[in-house]
Motif scaffolding. Structure first.
Motif, mmCIF file in Angstrom:
data_model
loop_
_atom_site.group_PDB
_atom_site.id
_atom_site.type_symbol
_atom_site.label_atom_id
_atom_site.label_comp_id
_atom_site.label_asym_id
_atom_site.label_seq_id
_atom_site.Cartn_x
_atom_site.Cartn_y
_atom_site.Cartn_z
ATOM 1 N N HIS A 27 1.072 -1.033 0.484
ATOM 2 C CA HIS A 27 0.342 -0.265 0.016
ATOM 3 C C HIS A 27 0.761 1.638 0.072
ATOM 4 O O HIS A 27 1.957 0.831 0.662
ATOM 5 N N PRO A 28 0.668 1.987 -0.907
ATOM 6 C CA PRO A 28 1.736 3.158 -0.897
ATOM 7 C C PRO A 28 1.535 4.343 0.709
ATOM 8 O O PRO A 28 2.763 4.695 0.902
ATOM 9 N N ASP A 29 0.820 4.072 1.382
ATOM 10 C CA ASP A 29 1.255 4.766 2.912
ATOM 11 C C ASP A 29 1.852 3.877 4.024
ATOM 12 O O ASP A 29 2.324 4.584 4.877
ATOM 13 N N VAL A 30 1.887 1.542 3.377
ATOM 14 C CA VAL A 30 3.040 1.715 4.395
ATOM 15 C C VAL A 30 4.115 1.416 3.768
ATOM 16 O O VAL A 30 5.233 1.141 4.334
ATOM 17 N N PHE A 31 4.461 1.485 1.824
ATOM 18 C CA PHE A 31 6.029 2.056 1.210
ATOM 19 C C PHE A 31 5.874 2.511 0.990
ATOM 20 O O PHE A 31 5.430 2.911 -0.877
ATOM 21 N N SER A 32 5.886 3.734 1.162
ATOM 22 C CA SER A 32 5.808 5.127 0.940
ATOM 23 C C SER A 32 7.500 5.806 -0.129
ATOM 24 O O SER A 32 8.655 5.446 0.245
ATOM 25 N N ILE A 33 6.933 6.532 -1.282
ATOM 26 C CA ILE A 33 8.346 6.409 -2.265
ATOM 27 C C ILE A 33 8.337 7.167 -3.299
ATOM 28 O O ILE A 33 7.088 7.443 -3.762
ATOM 29 N N PHE A 92 3.000 -0.288 -8.138
ATOM 30 C CA PHE A 92 3.600 1.092 -7.293
ATOM 31 C C PHE A 92 3.714 2.505 -7.312
ATOM 32 O O PHE A 92 3.972 2.813 -8.706
ATOM 33 N N SER A 93 3.264 2.959 -6.471
ATOM 34 C CA SER A 93 3.432 5.188 -6.420
ATOM 35 C C SER A 93 4.646 5.390 -6.654
ATOM 36 O O SER A 93 5.067 4.981 -5.326
ATOM 37 N N VAL A 94 4.743 5.680 -7.545
ATOM 38 C CA VAL A 94 6.535 6.718 -6.503
ATOM 39 C C VAL A 94 5.806 8.024 -7.071
ATOM 40 O O VAL A 94 5.683 9.035 -7.822
#
Length: 421
Positions: free
Chosen positions: A92-98, A132-134
């Motif tokens: 999740h983008p809030d769990v693994f912030s890139i 995934f989000s960057v």
């Protein structure tokens, strides 16, 4: 916090290499004319004749190349393996912030890293990849990763210091130009040597070629040329002045915020998937080097106390003396610094632990280029109690803020000069 991977030369450097090709033609023809009938005796490497830049004709540069993609992809895979428990839950983008800077080679590096990190976590293609989000901020407002673009004090310092850097490098380049010119019977100038040294580094890092431009220099000359690079990095991005790294305070604050939020989630027994487990950042050498300085890496003896007093350090020692500050270690392509927060559990699960004692069970480990680092600010140990890490390493910097650092010129600005002896 990682630097982007290996990239192609920038547009400015591509033009420099084109000028070098034209300059080599002139030097070789002059040497041939001077030799006359004895031109066959010229001691010039065969590759120089008719040499053209591998990037000739390119209008754009600076992009991440295949080698750079692989560097970050493999880094992602190694981190996933090393910290398997951190990355075992659903993305999740809030769990693994890139986050990455808006410069394409940095965001492309973040993507390559994520492909390695999350391989097998999705359903895309035979590799089981997932999207995934960057996230990137505009260059003008990116205070965490491109603080050097917004710091007016640093810009003035750099503008004033660059001529002094050139003055330090000049005698070394002049001496090497004379030696290499005599060796190959060519009238090299210091600018020729600077361009050939840049070509050497590009050939070695991008093309795995070390027997052309690099072969022009002997081991002593290579050591001195590396030293001039290190001096420039030290003065403009390192410990040469406190503004170089204190402008990175927003990044340090971002790290501490991440640590504090992780502790709150741990102490509150928050449900997995509802809190951040990794904060992953991708930027540039101008970000990675100041961040290393904020943590007090690559220091010797009493130098940690000096930076606590905001004193500029002496220049890195000239070869053959050893030095800790080396650009090839501080911020190489794909260079990275990791801070890992550990929670140490009490042996007695029945004991009631005060909030103060709970704080004492947390430790920070710093890894630079994936190798644990002993922290001068923490008694030269690599597992630093969190409270010591904050008190001795972080808080002295946080006496300042970005505005106070970046809106005036420190009185301790110091111009370094060295002789060519």
């Amino acid at each position: 916090m990682a630097r982007h991977g290996t990239r192609s030369p920038t547009t400015k450097r591509i033009k420099e290499l084109d000028r070098l090709a034209a300059r080599l033609d002139v030097l070789l023809n002059d040497a041939k004319d001077e030799a006359g009938q004895n031109s066959s005796s010229l001691n010039t490497p065969a590759w120089l004749w008719g040499w053209r830049s591998p990037w000739e004709g390119k209008q754009k540069g600076g992009e991440l190349i295949n080698k750079g993609e692989e560097e970050l992809y493999l880094l992602g895979k190694r981190i996933k393996e090393k910290f398997a428990a951190l990355f075992d839950e659903e993305y999740h983008p809030d769990v693994f912030s890139i986050r990455a800077t808006q410069v394409p080679r940095a965001s492309a590096s973040a993507v390559a890293f994520g492909i390695g990190l999350f391989a097998g976590k999705g359903n895309l293609g035979p590799g089981g990849h997932r999207a995934f989000s960057v996230i990137s901020e505009s260059r003008a407002s990116d205070m965490c990763l491109r603080f050097y673009d917004s710091c007016q004090t640093y810009k003035r310092y750099k503008e004033n210091q660059e001529p002094a850097v050139d003055k330090i490098k000049e005698p070394i380049l002049r001496i090497i130009a004379a030696e290499v010119g005599r060796r190959y019977q060519l009238g090299f100038t210091k600018q020729d040597v600077a361009s050939l040294w840049f070509l050497c580094k590009q050939e070695a890092s991008l093309l795995d070629i070390t027997n052309q431009a690099c072969g022009l220099f002997n081991a002593t000359e290579v050591s001195l040329l590396e030293w001039t690079d290190d001096l420039e990095g030290f003065l403009l991005n390192g410990y040469g002045n406190s503004v170089n790294y204190r402008m990175g305070i927003p990044l340090l604050q971002d790290v501490i915020q991440s640590i504090e939020q992780a502790i709150i989630a741990k102490e509150g027994n928050h449900t997995p998937g509802t809190f951040e487990k990794a904060r992953l950042r991708f930027a540039h050498a101008e970000t990675v080097a100041p961040f290393a300085c904020l943590l007090g890496l690559f220091l010797e003896g009493s130098e940690f106390e000096q930076i606590q007093r905001e004193e500029p350090l002496d220049l890195p020692s000239k070869p053959p003396q050893k030095r800790n500050w080396k650009g090839s270690v501080v911020a190489p392509f794909a260079g990275n610094t990791m801070l890992v927060l550990y929670a140490c559990h009490s042996d007695d699960s029945t004991k009631v632990i005060s909030s103060e004692d709970r704080r004492k069970k947390y430790f920070v480990q710093v890894l630079h280029n994936e190798i644990p680092v002993r922290l001068p600010g923490c008694g030269n140990i690599d597992f630093c109690p969190l409270e010591v890490f904050k008190e001795q390493i972080v808080n002295p910097h946080l006496k300042h803020n970005f505005d106070s650092v970046c809106n005036f010129m420190p009185e301790n600005t110091k111009i370094h000069l060295v002789s060519d002896s």
